[in-house]
Motif scaffolding. Structure first.
Motif: not given
Length: 367
Positions: A172-173, A203-209, A246-258, A229-232
């Motif tokens: 959650p974000c 995924h955006i919209g998660t973990g907060a009001q 951890h340079p091999d880690l990949k991170v996705l922020i879903a549904e928040g635009g690009a 929150p996804g930007m944060r």
């Protein structure tokens, strides 16, 4: 006589079906998921909902959350929102080949404060996703829910999820400041995910009001508030050094635009450079380099998400249908794809609709 357009930018005919992978879809859990899988002492506190004519009431670990989500919304959902075989027909109709499918009710796992309950709820969701979804077809796959209250539980479930066949982890974000994603307490989990080669999917919209303002324009303001929150998350992971370590880690922020991703890279570079005497930790790469190498983002309708690729060179971008949620593209997926991609360089179109997805989830893509 007009010259033919270069092959790379040929127009797509409006009646030509565009096929795409979705980097943001959702599963709809059965109502008895936790009551059927957990002992009663835990099941009674697991997430459940009761619906009235105007509101849905969520009960989670002694908490009650009221939501204005009534029955007419279910009537507007796609035919296959709870039937897997019909859902696959929906995908064929819409032109969607594969889906990364996040939880729905499972999103509320992060609000549980009891580590034992949270762990049991997450494990039950993961068991269900493997047995009833991923084990019955090869086009829809889910990221595993990670219990977060106890880091040992989190690491153990990441390894168990990998053994079960999961190819990504969900987070959650929104999270408390003393547990922010850039803090060192998460290092064992990032180490495990990097070792397992599992992308971290927020995924955006998660973990907060999600309703934070009730004044004029509130519907739009609150929709925007789910995105920040996804930007944060990215800001903390980069500035705190987690992704650099951890340079091999990949991170996705879903549904928040690009379109915002390269912009915050520039902004963070400025902070890192202009306020360098205050910056801790020092990074081995500029924030923008870390972002371009390790951060991915998905969008639904944003024309700018594709437009910025050519000018900025940032192409870690995925399209998503948000199936079966109301903000998604079901019923007009082809219209949406043509609106966004007609006239776009075919290399960019292929990258956004297929290539980026296959880069992040190579083992989960159906042939």
């Amino acid at each position: 006589m007009e010259e033919a357009m270069p092959a790379a930018v040929q127009e797509t005919h409006r009646d030509e079906k565009i096929w795409a992978n979705s980097g943001d879809s959702h599963l709809m859990e059965p109502e008895d998921l936790w009551t059927a899988r957990l002992p009663k002492r835990l099941a009674d506190r697991a997430p459940r909902s009761e619906r009235g004519e105007k509101y849905e009431i969520l009960y989670i670990d002694g908490m009650q959350i009221d939501r204005q989500l009534n029955d007419f919304m279910d009537a507007m959902r796609p035919p296959g929102f709870k039937d897997l075989s019909i859902r696959l027909q929906d995908l064929d109709q819409e032109g969607v080949q594969n889906q990364l499918a996040f939880p729905s009710m499972g999103f509320w796992t992060c609000t549980i404060r009891d580590p034992e309950l949270e762990n049991a709820v997450a494990r039950a969701w993961n068991d269900w996703a493997i047995e009833d979804v991923m084990g019955k077809q090869d086009r829809i796959f889910a990221p595993a829910i990670v219990p977060l209250r106890d880091i040992e539980n989190a690491v153990a479930e990441a390894y168990r999820a990998a053994e079960m066949g999961f190819r990504a982890l969900y987070f959650p974000c929104g999270i408390e400041d003393d547990r922010a994603w850039g803090l060192e307490l998460w290092e064992p989990l990032w180490t495990a995910a990097e070792e397992l080669g599992m992308p971290l999917c927020w995924h955006i919209g998660t973990g907060a009001q999600n309703v934070v303002y009730r004044g004029p324009g509130g519907a739009v303001v609150n929709y925007m508030e789910t995105t920040y929150p996804g930007m944060r998350v990215i800001t903390h992971l980069v500035a705190g050094g987690a992704l650099d370590r951890h340079p091999d880690l990949k991170v996705l922020i879903a549904e928040g635009g690009a379109g915002w991703v390269p912009a915050i890279g520039d902004r963070m570079d400025e902070a890192y450079r202009q306020h360098g005497m205050f910056v801790r930790p020092r990074l081995s790469r500029l924030p923008s380099e870390i972002i371009r190498q390790q951060v991915y983002a998905s969008f639904q309708h944003d024309i700018s998400a594709v437009q910025v690729i050519e000018d900025t060179g940032y192409d870690n971008v995925l399209w998503g249908d948000d199936y079966p949620h109301l903000e998604g593209t079901y019923g007009h997926t082809q219209q949406t794809l043509h609106t966004i991609f007609d006239g776009v360089d075919l290399r960019i179109r292929d990258r956004v609709l297929r290539g980026t997805f296959e880069e992040l989830f190579p083992a989960a893509v159906a042939a």
